[in-house]
Design a protein around this motif. Sequence first.
Motif, PDB file in Angstrom:
ATOM      1  N   GLU A 129       0.833  -1.210   0.000  1.00 10.58           N
ATOM      2  CA  GLU A 129       0.000   0.000   0.000  1.00 10.58           C
ATOM      3  C   GLU A 129       0.866   1.258   0.000  1.00 10.58           C
ATOM      4  OE1 GLU A 129      -2.490  -0.674   3.383  1.00 10.58           O
ATOM      5  OE2 GLU A 129      -3.925  -1.859   2.228  1.00 10.58           O
ATOM      6  N   GLU A 130       1.945   1.251   0.801  1.00  9.09           N
ATOM      7  CA  GLU A 130       2.842   2.404   0.830  1.00  9.09           C
ATOM      8  C   GLU A 130       3.497   2.621  -0.530  1.00  9.09           C
ATOM      9  OE1 GLU A 130       5.628   1.693   3.973  1.00  9.09           O
ATOM     10  OE2 GLU A 130       4.164   2.135   5.548  1.00  9.09           O
ATOM     11  N   ARG A 131       3.929   1.516  -1.164  1.00 12.03           N
ATOM     12  CA  ARG A 131       4.573   1.620  -2.466  1.00 12.03           C
ATOM     13  C   ARG A 131       3.606   2.160  -3.504  1.00 12.03           C
ATOM     14  NH1 ARG A 131       6.825  -3.730  -3.993  1.00 12.03           N
ATOM     15  NH2 ARG A 131       8.290  -3.272  -2.333  1.00 12.03           N
ATOM     16  N   TYR A 143       3.171   5.829  -2.924  1.00 11.93           N
ATOM     17  CA  TYR A 143       4.376   6.541  -3.357  1.00 11.93           C
ATOM     18  C   TYR A 143       4.366   6.725  -4.873  1.00 11.93           C
ATOM     19  CZ  TYR A 143       9.301   7.196  -4.550  1.00 11.93           C
ATOM     20  OH  TYR A 143      10.468   7.661  -5.068  1.00 11.93           O
ATOM     21  N   HIS A 144       4.081   5.619  -5.599  1.00 15.88           N
ATOM     22  CA  HIS A 144       4.106   5.703  -7.056  1.00 15.88           C
ATOM     23  C   HIS A 144       3.010   6.619  -7.596  1.00 15.88           C
ATOM     24  CE1 HIS A 144       7.413   3.153  -8.041  1.00 15.88           C
ATOM     25  NE2 HIS A 144       6.968   2.195  -7.251  1.00 15.88           N
ATOM     26  N   SER A 145       1.828   6.572  -6.999  1.00 12.49           N
ATOM     27  CA  SER A 145       0.772   7.452  -7.499  1.00 12.49           C
ATOM     28  C   SER A 145       1.120   8.914  -7.219  1.00 12.49           C
ATOM     29  CB  SER A 145      -0.589   7.075  -6.908  1.00 12.49           C
ATOM     30  OG  SER A 145      -0.599   7.270  -5.520  1.00 12.49           O
ATOM     31  N   GLU A 146       1.744   9.180  -6.075  1.00  8.58           N
ATOM     32  CA  GLU A 146       2.174  10.547  -5.761  1.00  8.58           C
ATOM     33  C   GLU A 146       3.262  11.009  -6.730  1.00  8.58           C
ATOM     34  OE1 GLU A 146       2.472  14.200  -3.605  1.00  8.58           O
ATOM     35  OE2 GLU A 146       0.904  12.700  -3.843  1.00  8.58           O
ATOM     36  N   MET A 147       4.223  10.118  -7.015  1.00  6.98           N
ATOM     37  CA  MET A 147       5.292  10.466  -7.953  1.00  6.98           C
ATOM     38  C   MET A 147       4.729  10.754  -9.345  1.00  6.98           C
ATOM     39  SD  MET A 147       8.268  10.695  -6.666  1.00  6.98           S
ATOM     40  CE  MET A 147       7.790  11.181  -5.029  1.00  6.98           C
ATOM     41  N   SER A 148       3.806   9.917  -9.814  1.00  9.21           N
ATOM     42  CA  SER A 148       3.265  10.149 -11.153  1.00  9.21           C
ATOM     43  C   SER A 148       2.425  11.430 -11.176  1.00  9.21           C
ATOM     44  CB  SER A 148       2.460   8.946 -11.655  1.00  9.21           C
ATOM     45  OG  SER A 148       1.396   8.662 -10.798  1.00  9.21           O
ATOM     46  N   ARG A 149       1.752  11.729 -10.057  1.00 10.98           N
ATOM     47  CA  ARG A 149       1.002  12.987  -9.982  1.00 10.98           C
ATOM     48  C   ARG A 149       1.956  14.175 -10.091  1.00 10.98           C
ATOM     49  NH1 ARG A 149      -0.182  16.951  -6.791  1.00 10.98           N
ATOM     50  NH2 ARG A 149       1.020  16.189  -5.038  1.00 10.98           N
ATOM     51  N   LEU A 150       3.064  14.112  -9.337  1.00 10.75           N
ATOM     52  CA  LEU A 150       4.041  15.195  -9.383  1.00 10.75           C
ATOM     53  C   LEU A 150       4.662  15.320 -10.767  1.00 10.75           C
ATOM     54  CD1 LEU A 150       5.807  14.646  -5.950  1.00 10.75           C
ATOM     55  CD2 LEU A 150       4.390  16.585  -6.597  1.00 10.75           C
ATOM     56  N   LEU A 151       4.920  14.190 -11.412  1.00 16.13           N
ATOM     57  CA  LEU A 151       5.507  14.220 -12.744  1.00 16.13           C
ATOM     58  C   LEU A 151       4.552  14.872 -13.747  1.00 16.13           C
ATOM     59  CD1 LEU A 151       7.995  13.348 -14.338  1.00 16.13           C
ATOM     60  CD2 LEU A 151       6.838  11.185 -14.810  1.00 16.13           C
ATOM     61  N   ARG A 152       3.270  14.495 -13.682  1.00 19.94           N
ATOM     62  CA  ARG A 152       2.278  15.115 -14.582  1.00 19.94           C
ATOM     63  C   ARG A 152       2.199  16.610 -14.330  1.00 19.94           C
ATOM     64  NH1 ARG A 152      -0.791  10.676 -13.129  1.00 19.94           N
ATOM     65  NH2 ARG A 152      -2.027  11.942 -11.729  1.00 19.94           N
ATOM     66  N   GLU A 153       2.223  16.991 -13.044  1.00 15.64           N
ATOM     67  CA  GLU A 153       2.170  18.406 -12.674  1.00 15.64           C
ATOM     68  C   GLU A 153       3.369  19.147 -13.267  1.00 15.64           C
ATOM     69  OE1 GLU A 153       2.560  20.226  -8.414  1.00 15.64           O
ATOM     70  OE2 GLU A 153       0.664  19.137  -8.524  1.00 15.64           O
ATOM     71  N   ARG A 154       4.551  18.537 -13.161  1.00 14.38           N
ATOM     72  CA  ARG A 154       5.765  19.166 -13.687  1.00 14.38           C
ATOM     73  C   ARG A 154       5.707  19.280 -15.211  1.00 14.38           C
ATOM     74  NH1 ARG A 154      11.384  16.602 -12.119  1.00 14.38           N
ATOM     75  NH2 ARG A 154      11.155  15.492 -14.078  1.00 14.38           N
TER      76      ARG A 154
END
Length: 59
Positions: free
Chosen positions: A26-28, A31-42
């Motif tokens: 669940e943590e992983r 983490y991955h969904s947060e990273m992909s969200r940040l990447l899309r935002e960037r």
Amino acid sequence: MAKRKKKTTRTPEQEARWERTTKLVEERMAYHSEMSRLLREREREQARLEELRRAAGER
């Protein structure tokens, strides 16, 4: 009538390992969904900046 598989009981150690594994997965995933969200935002921000640069260059 189909035969039902006998439900096995887990030992406390197995249960604890299962809980830890589930928590890690669940943590992983979080983490991955947060990273992909940040990447899309960037990427959106980069595209916006590129648009602004193009607009400034056309002046």
